[in-house]
Write an enzyme that holds these catalytic residues in place. Structure first.
Site, mmCIF file in Angstrom:
data_model
loop_
_atom_site.group_PDB
_atom_site.id
_atom_site.type_symbol
_atom_site.label_atom_id
_atom_site.label_comp_id
_atom_site.label_asym_id
_atom_site.label_seq_id
_atom_site.Cartn_x
_atom_site.Cartn_y
_atom_site.Cartn_z
ATOM 1 N N THR A 158 97.846 22.193 100.765
ATOM 2 C CA THR A 158 96.552 22.581 100.222
ATOM 3 C C THR A 158 96.804 23.491 99.036
ATOM 4 O OG1 THR A 158 94.399 23.603 100.694
ATOM 5 C CG2 THR A 158 96.314 24.580 101.778
ATOM 6 N N GLY A 198 95.840 20.962 93.282
ATOM 7 C CA GLY A 198 96.476 19.648 93.365
ATOM 8 C C GLY A 198 97.474 19.379 92.270
ATOM 9 N N THR A 234 91.204 22.300 101.011
ATOM 10 C CA THR A 234 91.628 21.020 101.545
ATOM 11 C C THR A 234 91.850 21.238 103.033
ATOM 12 O OG1 THR A 234 92.720 20.405 99.476
ATOM 13 C CG2 THR A 234 93.475 19.276 101.447
ATOM 14 N N SER A 266 93.340 14.103 93.200
ATOM 15 C CA SER A 266 93.983 15.243 93.840
ATOM 16 C C SER A 266 95.330 14.844 94.426
ATOM 17 C CB SER A 266 93.096 15.780 94.955
ATOM 18 O OG SER A 266 93.181 14.950 96.097
ATOM 19 N N ASP A 267 96.019 15.837 94.963
ATOM 20 C CA ASP A 267 97.308 15.568 95.610
ATOM 21 C C ASP A 267 97.159 14.984 97.008
ATOM 22 O OD1 ASP A 267 97.944 18.093 97.787
ATOM 23 O OD2 ASP A 267 96.372 18.396 96.317
#
Length: 280
Positions: A203, A206, A154, A184-185
């Site tokens: 990062t 997630g 990420t 994802s987060d």
């Protein structure tokens, strides 16, 4: 004015020394460009700019070079948050745009600020974002060979501007080979959060970051009076109880920079106009 960026995780076991050096040079160059941009723009504008540069570099799993999901399609997510207004905007599982972070930035002006899938793509098209395939041959060969690049890639940026305002932006190409529709987060407050006290970009895996509410916890703890280091230590200790895989970068209202990872090694760079710090 200060800026810190990350580009996911680096592992000596699955990437060459040449790739490591390339990432160090890339991050340093992008941090310098983003800082120069920050000198004449707000933190909010600068984090979007920095993340767009990271999205344009195929070394990272965001924008160009994003991972391919299990059905052979690339879906990307990105979010941006203004620490002053505490508004967050983002796109989830958007396809065929070059810079998801710029679509997320455009959404900050809307009442409906987080869009997913075809709705996000339609909005991008309506606002002048051209159709663009972010697939590169390396990702296709990895997909066809059923290989993973680690699933921990990420990109993100945190900045504080000349007026002391904080902002954060985060973008991801996913973990690779995930079930279509997985979220994802990066476009949630667990992975991307800012207020007037602190800003954090995460990062890693997630699901671990969401389970731990990592970015939001750190920012909340700083807001409640803990130092940045104390907030990180407490939050990462909680992450450890679930064996979570994550890294985070942050800046607080006093301009303190901080970064931490649960497993080696998150790739990052910071610049304050005079001094660089780059992962080793």
């Amino acid at each position: 004015m200060k800026i810190i960026i990350h580009g996911g995780f680096f592992s000596e076991s699955d990437q060459s020394h040449e790739i490591k050096t390339a990432k160090q040079n890339s991050l340093k160059n992008i941090a310098r460009q983003a800082f120069e941009y920050l000198t004449t723009h707000s933190a909010f504008e600068a984090v979007a700019y920095a993340v767009s540069l990271l999205e344009n570099d195929e070394l990272y799993n965001a924008g160009i070079g994003s991972q391919i999901q299990s059905d052979g399609v690339i879906r990307m997510s990105a979010a941006i948050m203004d620490g002053e207004t505490q508004k967050l905007s983002g796109v989830i599982n958007i396809q065929d745009v070059k810079n998801p972070i710029l679509v997320a930035k455009e959404l900050i002006q809307e009442d409906d600020r987080v869009l997913g899938g075809s709705g996000a793509k339609n909005y991008a098209t309506e606002h002048g974002f051209e159709n663009f395939s972010t697939e590169i041959p390396q990702r296709r060969s990895e997909y066809e060979a059923k290989l993973s690049a680690g699933g921990k890639g990420t990109v993100g940026c945190v900045a504080i501007d000349k007026d002391g305002k904080l902002a954060v932006a985060t973008s991801t190409g996913g973990k690779g080979f995930e079930i279509p529709g997985r979220i994802s987060d990066s476009a949630t407050v667990a992975g991307n959060y800012a207020n007037s006290f602190c800003a954090v970009s995460c990062t890693g895996v997630g699901e671990d970051i969401v389970s731990n509410a990592t970015a939001a916890k750190i920012v909340t703890r700083v807001t409640d009076g803990l130092s940045l280091e104390q907030a990180f230590d407490k939050t990462f200790a909680e992450l450890k109880t679930i064996d979570g895989f994550a890294g985070a970068i942050a800046i607080d209202k006093d301009g303190t920079l901080y970064h931490q990872d649960s497993y080696p090694t998150m790739v990052f760079a910071s610049f304050d106009g005079e001094k660089f710090e780059v992962f080793s």
